[in-house]
Design an enzyme around this catalytic site. Structure first.
Site, short mmCIF file in Angstrom:
data_model
loop_
_atom_site.label_atom_id
_atom_site.label_comp_id
_atom_site.label_asym_id
_atom_site.label_seq_id
_atom_site.Cartn_x
_atom_site.Cartn_y
_atom_site.Cartn_z
N HIS A 11 -48.21 -94.19 -58.31
CA HIS A 11 -49.19 -93.97 -57.24
C HIS A 11 -48.45 -93.36 -56.05
O HIS A 11 -48.00 -94.06 -55.15
CB HIS A 11 -49.86 -95.29 -56.85
CG HIS A 11 -51.04 -95.12 -55.94
ND1 HIS A 11 -52.31 -95.52 -56.29
CD2 HIS A 11 -51.16 -94.61 -54.69
CE1 HIS A 11 -53.15 -95.26 -55.29
NE2 HIS A 11 -52.46 -94.71 -54.30
N HIS A 13 -48.88 -89.94 -53.45
CA HIS A 13 -49.63 -88.78 -52.99
C HIS A 13 -48.65 -87.71 -52.53
O HIS A 13 -47.90 -87.93 -51.57
CB HIS A 13 -50.53 -89.15 -51.82
CG HIS A 13 -51.63 -90.12 -52.15
ND1 HIS A 13 -52.94 -89.74 -52.31
CD2 HIS A 13 -51.61 -91.47 -52.37
CE1 HIS A 13 -53.69 -90.80 -52.59
NE2 HIS A 13 -52.90 -91.86 -52.63
N ASP A 15 -49.37 -84.99 -51.03
CA ASP A 15 -49.76 -84.52 -49.70
C ASP A 15 -49.51 -85.57 -48.63
O ASP A 15 -49.74 -85.31 -47.44
CB ASP A 15 -51.23 -84.05 -49.69
CG ASP A 15 -52.17 -84.93 -50.49
OD1 ASP A 15 -51.76 -86.04 -50.87
OD2 ASP A 15 -53.31 -84.51 -50.76
N GLY A 174 -60.13 -91.86 -50.58
CA GLY A 174 -60.85 -91.58 -49.36
C GLY A 174 -61.65 -92.78 -48.87
O GLY A 174 -61.24 -93.92 -49.04
N HIS A 201 -58.98 -95.44 -56.62
CA HIS A 201 -58.74 -96.29 -55.46
C HIS A 201 -59.93 -97.23 -55.30
O HIS A 201 -61.07 -96.77 -55.09
CB HIS A 201 -58.63 -95.46 -54.19
CG HIS A 201 -57.33 -94.73 -53.99
ND1 HIS A 201 -56.90 -93.72 -54.82
CD2 HIS A 201 -56.37 -94.87 -53.04
CE1 HIS A 201 -55.73 -93.26 -54.38
NE2 HIS A 201 -55.39 -93.95 -53.30
N GLU A 204 -59.53 -101.67 -51.83
CA GLU A 204 -58.64 -101.53 -50.67
C GLU A 204 -59.43 -101.69 -49.38
O GLU A 204 -59.09 -102.51 -48.52
CB GLU A 204 -57.95 -100.17 -50.71
CG GLU A 204 -56.98 -99.92 -49.55
CD GLU A 204 -56.42 -98.52 -49.54
OE1 GLU A 204 -55.37 -98.32 -48.89
OE2 GLU A 204 -57.02 -97.60 -50.15
N ASP A 282 -47.16 -94.98 -52.63
CA ASP A 282 -48.37 -94.46 -52.01
C ASP A 282 -48.09 -93.15 -51.26
O ASP A 282 -48.21 -92.09 -51.84
CB ASP A 282 -49.00 -95.51 -51.09
CG ASP A 282 -50.48 -95.26 -50.83
OD1 ASP A 282 -51.08 -94.42 -51.52
OD2 ASP A 282 -51.05 -95.91 -49.94
N ASP A 283 -47.76 -93.25 -49.98
CA ASP A 283 -47.47 -92.06 -49.16
C ASP A 283 -46.08 -92.23 -48.55
O ASP A 283 -45.95 -92.57 -47.36
CB ASP A 283 -48.51 -91.89 -48.05
CG ASP A 283 -49.90 -91.70 -48.59
OD1 ASP A 283 -50.18 -90.61 -49.14
OD2 ASP A 283 -50.73 -92.64 -48.48
#
Length: 338
Positions: A11, A13, A15, A174, A201, A204, A282-283
Site C-alpha cells: 500500500h 501511493h 503520487d 478518496g 480503502h 478509515e 501509504d504515502d
C-alpha cells in the site's frame, strides 16, 4: 536455515511519494511559485511535522494538504514518468523485494490539465523502466478517486483500462465519508471483468459498513486501512475466514488521526484474531517514513510483538497480487523482474 522474510510494501501511493529534491528541481525548471527553495524550507509544506505520536497534528485534512506541491509539479508527462521511475529506484534503495505502487491518474492530471490517459502511459513507462533498470519486481494498481464522483471515475477507469495489461488491480480511494462505495459498484464489476484484482480503502474515514460493502459489492480481496473493523467482531471473523488482507499503515493512521496514537491502533488485536494484517507506508514522501520505520519503530509502538511483525511480513506475500510461481520466487529471495 532461517526463514527468508521478504520485504514487501503493498500500500504505497506513488503520487504521495515525490522526492523533495524533485519538487525543487521541477519547480525551478518550470518557474513554479514554490513556498521555499531549499530542502528544509520546503519540508514542512510537503511532509508531516509533528510529535512522533501525532499529538500535535490536526488530522486528515492537514495530511491531504501536503499533496499540493507533489501534484502541482506534475506539469507534463515527463514529470509523471520521472516520479514513477524514482519511486521504483527508492523502493530498491529501501531494500524492498516487491512493491505494489498505486496512483490516481485524474488526481495527478488535474492541477495542470493533463490528459489522464497520458498520465497512465507516463506512469506505466516510468515504472516499467525502473523495474528493468533496478531489477525490482513492481506491480501497478490504478485508483479511482471517489472524491470526484462516479461520473469522473468512469473517465478515470477508461484511462486506466487503456493500459489494462500493465496493471494488476484497481483501488477506490478518496472521500470515503461522503462518497460511499455503493456509488461505484458498476465500475468495479467492469474492473473484475477484465481480470483485475481488487483492493479498496475502507474503514478509515467511515465505519464497518464501508468494509462490508467493499467486500460484498466491490469484490475487495484486500482492504486499505480497515481500522473500523475493530468495532465489529463478526466482520473481523469474516475477514479472517475469507483470507482478506488488511493493508495497515500505522504511521499514516496516526498522522491523519484515524487513531489517536500508535498504542491505540487495532493492528495487534487484528493479528491476534488471525486477520491477514500487512505493514505498509501509504504515502512515505508525506509521512517521511520508510518500511523499516514501520517495522522497527511504528509496529513496536503499536504493541506488535516480534512474532506478530514477522507474521505481518508473511501475510504480505500471502495476499500480494502475484501468481503462486511469483510468490515462490520472491520467497526464495529471487524476485527480480519478468
Amino acid at each position: 536455515m532461517d526463514e527468508y522474510l521478504p520485504t514487501i510494501d503493498l500500500h504505497r501511493h506513488l503520487d504521495g511519494n515525490v522526492r523533495l529534491e524533485t519538487i525543487l528541481d521541477l519547480g525551478r525548471q518550470h518557474n513554479l511559485p514554490l513556498p521555499a527553495w531549499d530542502l528544509e524550507g520546503l519540508r514542512p509544506h510537503v511532509q508531516v511535522v509533528g510529535d512522533a505520536e501525532g499529538n500535535s497534528l490536526p488530522g486528515v485534512m492537514a495530511f491531504i494538504a501536503k499533496f499540493e506541491w507533489m501534484i502541482r509539479v506534475l506539469v507534463d508527462y515527463d514529470a509523471c514518468r520521472r516520479v514513477a521511475y524514482e519511486n521504483v529506484q527508492d523502493a530498491k534503495s529501501e531494500g524492498l523485494d516487491y512493491v505494489e505502487l498505486r496512483f490516481s491518474p485524474w488526481f495527478m492530471a488535474e492541477a495542470n490539465n493533463l490528459d489522464p490517459v497520458g498520465v497512465v502511459e507516463a506512469v506505466v513507462d516510468g515504472v516499467e523502466a525502473g523495474a528493468r533498470d533496478f531489477g525490482l519486481r513492481v506491480n501497478l494498481i490504478g485508483i479511482l478517486s471517489r472524491t470526484y464522483g462516479p461520473d469522473v471515475c468512469w473517465k478515470e477507469l477508461e484511462a486506466l483500462l487503456r493500459y489494462r495489461d500493465h496493471l494488476v488491480g484497481l483501488d477506490l480511494a478518496g472521500d470515503e465519508a461522503n462518497r460511499p462505495g455503493d456509488l461505484f459498484v458498476k465500475h468495479f464489476h467492469r474492473a473484475r471483468d477484465v481480470g483485475w484484482r481488487i483492493t479498496v480503502h475502507a474503514g478509515e474515514a467511515a465505519g464497518p459498513e464501508s468494509i462490508w460493502q467493499a467486500v460484498r459489492d466491490l469484490g475487495a480481496e484486500r482492504i486499505g486501512h480497515g481500522v473500523a473493523a475493530i468495532r465489529d467482531p463478526a466482520l473481523q471473523d469474516f475477514l479472517a475466514e475469507r483470507g482478506i488482507g488488511i493493508e495497515t499503515c500505522l504511521t499514516s493512521n496516526v498522522q491523519t488521526q484515524t487513531v489517536p496514537d500508535y498504542a491505540g491502533h487495532p493492528a495487534r488485536r487484528f493479528l491476534a484474531r488471525g486477520l491477514l494484517v500487512t505493514l505498509n507506508t501509504d504515502d512515505p514522501g508525506i509521512s517521511a517514513v520508510d518500511l523499516q520505520h514501520e517495522y522497527k519503530v511504528a509496529a513496536p509502538a503499536a504493541g506488535l510483538t516480534p512474532a506478530q511483525i514477522r507474521q505481518a511480513r508473511r501475510n504480505a506475500l500471502t495476499v500480494a497480487f502475484l501468481s503462486e510461481e511469483e510468490k515462490k520466487a520472491i520467497q526464495r529471495g529471487v524476485g527480480g523482474v519478468k
